[in-house]
Design a protein around this motif. Structure first.
Motif, PDB file in Angstrom:
ATOM      1  N   LEU A 155      23.253  43.728  50.756  1.00  0.00           N
ATOM      2  CA  LEU A 155      22.496  44.910  51.185  1.00  0.00           C
ATOM      3  C   LEU A 155      21.083  44.896  50.592  1.00  0.00           C
ATOM      4  N   ASN A 156      20.964  44.492  49.326  1.00  0.00           N
ATOM      5  CA  ASN A 156      19.621  44.357  48.735  1.00  0.00           C
ATOM      6  C   ASN A 156      18.779  43.373  49.546  1.00  0.00           C
ATOM      7  N   LEU A 157      19.376  42.245  49.910  1.00  0.00           N
ATOM      8  CA  LEU A 157      18.642  41.248  50.680  1.00  0.00           C
ATOM      9  C   LEU A 157      18.294  41.775  52.075  1.00  0.00           C
ATOM     10  N   ARG A 158      19.193  42.552  52.655  1.00  0.00           N
ATOM     11  CA  ARG A 158      18.900  43.161  53.958  1.00  0.00           C
ATOM     12  C   ARG A 158      17.709  44.104  53.837  1.00  0.00           C
ATOM     13  N   TRP A 159      17.726  44.950  52.821  1.00  0.00           N
ATOM     14  CA  TRP A 159      16.628  45.881  52.633  1.00  0.00           C
ATOM     15  C   TRP A 159      15.323  45.133  52.332  1.00  0.00           C
ATOM     16  N   TYR A 160      15.414  44.055  51.594  1.00  0.00           N
ATOM     17  CA  TYR A 160      14.230  43.234  51.337  1.00  0.00           C
ATOM     18  C   TYR A 160      13.687  42.701  52.668  1.00  0.00           C
ATOM     19  N   ALA A 161      14.577  42.198  53.516  1.00  0.00           N
ATOM     20  CA  ALA A 161      14.162  41.648  54.813  1.00  0.00           C
ATOM     21  C   ALA A 161      13.520  42.723  55.680  1.00  0.00           C
ATOM     22  N   ILE A 162      14.040  43.931  55.642  1.00  0.00           N
ATOM     23  CA  ILE A 162      13.493  45.023  56.453  1.00  0.00           C
ATOM     24  C   ILE A 162      12.131  45.461  55.929  1.00  0.00           C
ATOM     25  N   LEU A 163      11.989  45.568  54.603  1.00  0.00           N
ATOM     26  CA  LEU A 163      10.760  46.086  54.004  1.00  0.00           C
ATOM     27  C   LEU A 163       9.668  45.049  53.789  1.00  0.00           C
ATOM     28  N   VAL A 164      10.061  43.793  53.558  1.00  0.00           N
ATOM     29  CA  VAL A 164       9.071  42.776  53.200  1.00  0.00           C
ATOM     30  C   VAL A 164       9.053  41.656  54.233  1.00  0.00           C
ATOM     31  N   SER A 165      10.061  40.818  54.200  1.00  0.00           N
ATOM     32  CA  SER A 165      10.185  39.691  55.125  1.00  0.00           C
ATOM     33  C   SER A 165      11.553  39.062  54.906  1.00  0.00           C
ATOM     34  N   PRO A 166      11.973  38.183  55.809  1.00  0.00           N
ATOM     35  CA  PRO A 166      13.249  37.508  55.559  1.00  0.00           C
ATOM     36  C   PRO A 166      13.216  36.810  54.205  1.00  0.00           C
ATOM     37  N   PRO A 167      14.302  36.916  53.445  1.00  0.00           N
ATOM     38  CA  PRO A 167      14.287  36.328  52.092  1.00  0.00           C
ATOM     39  C   PRO A 167      14.262  34.804  52.136  1.00  0.00           C
ATOM     40  N   CYS A 168      13.663  34.245  51.108  1.00  0.00           N
ATOM     41  CA  CYS A 168      13.728  32.801  50.883  1.00  0.00           C
ATOM     42  C   CYS A 168      15.020  32.575  50.109  1.00  0.00           C
ATOM     43  N   TRP A 169      15.886  31.738  50.624  1.00  0.00           N
ATOM     44  CA  TRP A 169      17.207  31.560  50.027  1.00  0.00           C
ATOM     45  C   TRP A 169      17.201  30.558  48.875  1.00  0.00           C
ATOM     46  N   LEU A 170      16.034  30.184  48.405  1.00  0.00           N
ATOM     47  CA  LEU A 170      15.903  29.315  47.232  1.00  0.00           C
ATOM     48  C   LEU A 170      15.196  30.122  46.148  1.00  0.00           C
ATOM     49  N   PRO A 171      15.951  30.852  45.340  1.00  0.00           N
ATOM     50  CA  PRO A 171      15.320  31.773  44.389  1.00  0.00           C
ATOM     51  C   PRO A 171      14.374  31.101  43.406  1.00  0.00           C
ATOM     52  N   ASP A 172      14.630  29.854  43.037  1.00  0.00           N
ATOM     53  CA  ASP A 172      13.746  29.189  42.081  1.00  0.00           C
ATOM     54  C   ASP A 172      12.386  28.844  42.682  1.00  0.00           C
ATOM     55  N   GLN A 173      12.246  28.989  44.003  1.00  0.00           N
ATOM     56  CA  GLN A 173      10.965  28.736  44.662  1.00  0.00           C
ATOM     57  C   GLN A 173      10.079  29.981  44.700  1.00  0.00           C
ATOM     58  N   SER A 174      10.625  31.097  44.286  1.00  0.00           N
ATOM     59  CA  SER A 174       9.869  32.347  44.248  1.00  0.00           C
ATOM     60  C   SER A 174       8.751  32.245  43.217  1.00  0.00           C
ATOM     61  N   PRO A 175       7.545  32.714  43.557  1.00  0.00           N
ATOM     62  CA  PRO A 175       6.470  32.722  42.549  1.00  0.00           C
ATOM     63  C   PRO A 175       6.872  33.484  41.281  1.00  0.00           C
ATOM     64  N   TRP A 176       7.634  34.554  41.436  1.00  0.00           N
ATOM     65  CA  TRP A 176       8.086  35.322  40.284  1.00  0.00           C
ATOM     66  C   TRP A 176       8.992  34.474  39.392  1.00  0.00           C
ATOM     67  N   ALA A 177       9.964  33.799  39.995  1.00  0.00           N
ATOM     68  CA  ALA A 177      10.882  32.961  39.217  1.00  0.00           C
ATOM     69  C   ALA A 177      10.134  31.808  38.560  1.00  0.00           C
ATOM     70  N   LYS A 178       9.179  31.220  39.263  1.00  0.00           N
ATOM     71  CA  LYS A 178       8.390  30.133  38.684  1.00  0.00           C
ATOM     72  C   LYS A 178       7.573  30.625  37.485  1.00  0.00           C
ATOM     73  N   ARG A 179       6.995  31.818  37.619  1.00  0.00           N
ATOM     74  CA  ARG A 179       6.207  32.374  36.512  1.00  0.00           C
ATOM     75  C   ARG A 179       7.086  32.638  35.295  1.00  0.00           C
ATOM     76  N   LEU A 180       8.279  33.203  35.509  1.00  0.00           N
ATOM     77  CA  LEU A 180       9.196  33.460  34.399  1.00  0.00           C
ATOM     78  C   LEU A 180       9.577  32.164  33.705  1.00  0.00           C
ATOM     79  N   SER A 181       9.871  31.139  34.483  1.00  0.00           N
ATOM     80  CA  SER A 181      10.243  29.850  33.918  1.00  0.00           C
ATOM     81  C   SER A 181       9.104  29.253  33.094  1.00  0.00           C
ATOM     82  N   SER A 182       7.906  29.303  33.645  1.00  0.00           N
ATOM     83  CA  SER A 182       6.736  28.762  32.954  1.00  0.00           C
ATOM     84  C   SER A 182       6.459  29.521  31.651  1.00  0.00           C
TER      85      SER A 182
END
Length: 190
Positions: A155-182
């Motif tokens: 449901l979170n992913l559905r709401w994300y898709a409705i409000l933002v865009s279809p989710p990227c199903w590779l979470p480690d490719q997210s700029p946010w996840a990359k920034r946290l890792s770095s």
């Protein structure tokens, strides 16, 4: 305690880390958390959620991000409470787009930390999540009624898709996840 014969365990570490976190002694809490891990005591999700809740309430986004990345590296999957604390911390501090991106990543990690499993879910349920019919949420709930965390995640992913865009199903490719890792790697000194 150790001198009196009380071996340290996850319950004792959890209590001490919570006390330090409430006192905003987060560096000491991190050291204690690392000590527990080095002694082969694996802190559980409840401990991490307790720290995330305190960090969120106090607006300590840097602390929150370090904990989220530590959880990811230890392959401790988030739950709905984790998502709520992370989302709230960003949203309460006016970082709305970051809140949504973090929600997407955390929701995907709730499903799995493995890309191949996430790909299976994408193939199987992406159309349902993007469905514009009003009964799509009910269908998601019906399919996964025995897995409440999975329902919340989808449901979170559905709401994300409705409000933002279809989710990227590779979470480690997210700029946010990359920034946290770095940032996490930089904090550890490389």
């Amino acid at each position: 305690m150790i001198r009196d014969g009380f071996p340290m365990n996850v319950v004792i570490y959890t209590g001490l880390v919570k006390i330090l976190s409430r006192s905003e002694a987060f560096n000491e809490a991190f050291r204690l958390l690392d000590l527990a891990i080095s002694e082969a005591i694996r802190p559980d999700l409840l401990l991490y959620n307790a720290i995330l809740k305190i960090a969120s309430q106090k607006g300590k986004i840097g602390v929150l991000e370090l904990i989220v990345e530590k959880m990811h590296r230890l392959k401790i999957q988030p739950d709905p409470s984790t998502c709520r604390h992370v989302f709230s911390a960003y949203a309460d501090n006016g970082f709305h787009s970051t809140a949504m991106e973090a929600l997407q990543v955390m929701s995907l990690r709730m499903i799995s930390e493995e890309d191949d499993i996430l790909e299976e879910y994408r193939l199987k349920y992406e159309n349902l999540m993007l469905d514009e019919e009003s009964d799509a949420e009910s269908e998601i709930v019906g399919i996964f009624k025995d897995s409440p965390d999975l329902v919340v995640s989808l449901l979170n992913l559905r709401w994300y898709a409705i409000l933002v865009s279809p989710p990227c199903w590779l979470p480690d490719q997210s700029p946010w996840a990359k920034r946290l890792s770095s940032n996490y790697t930089a904090r550890l000194g490389g």
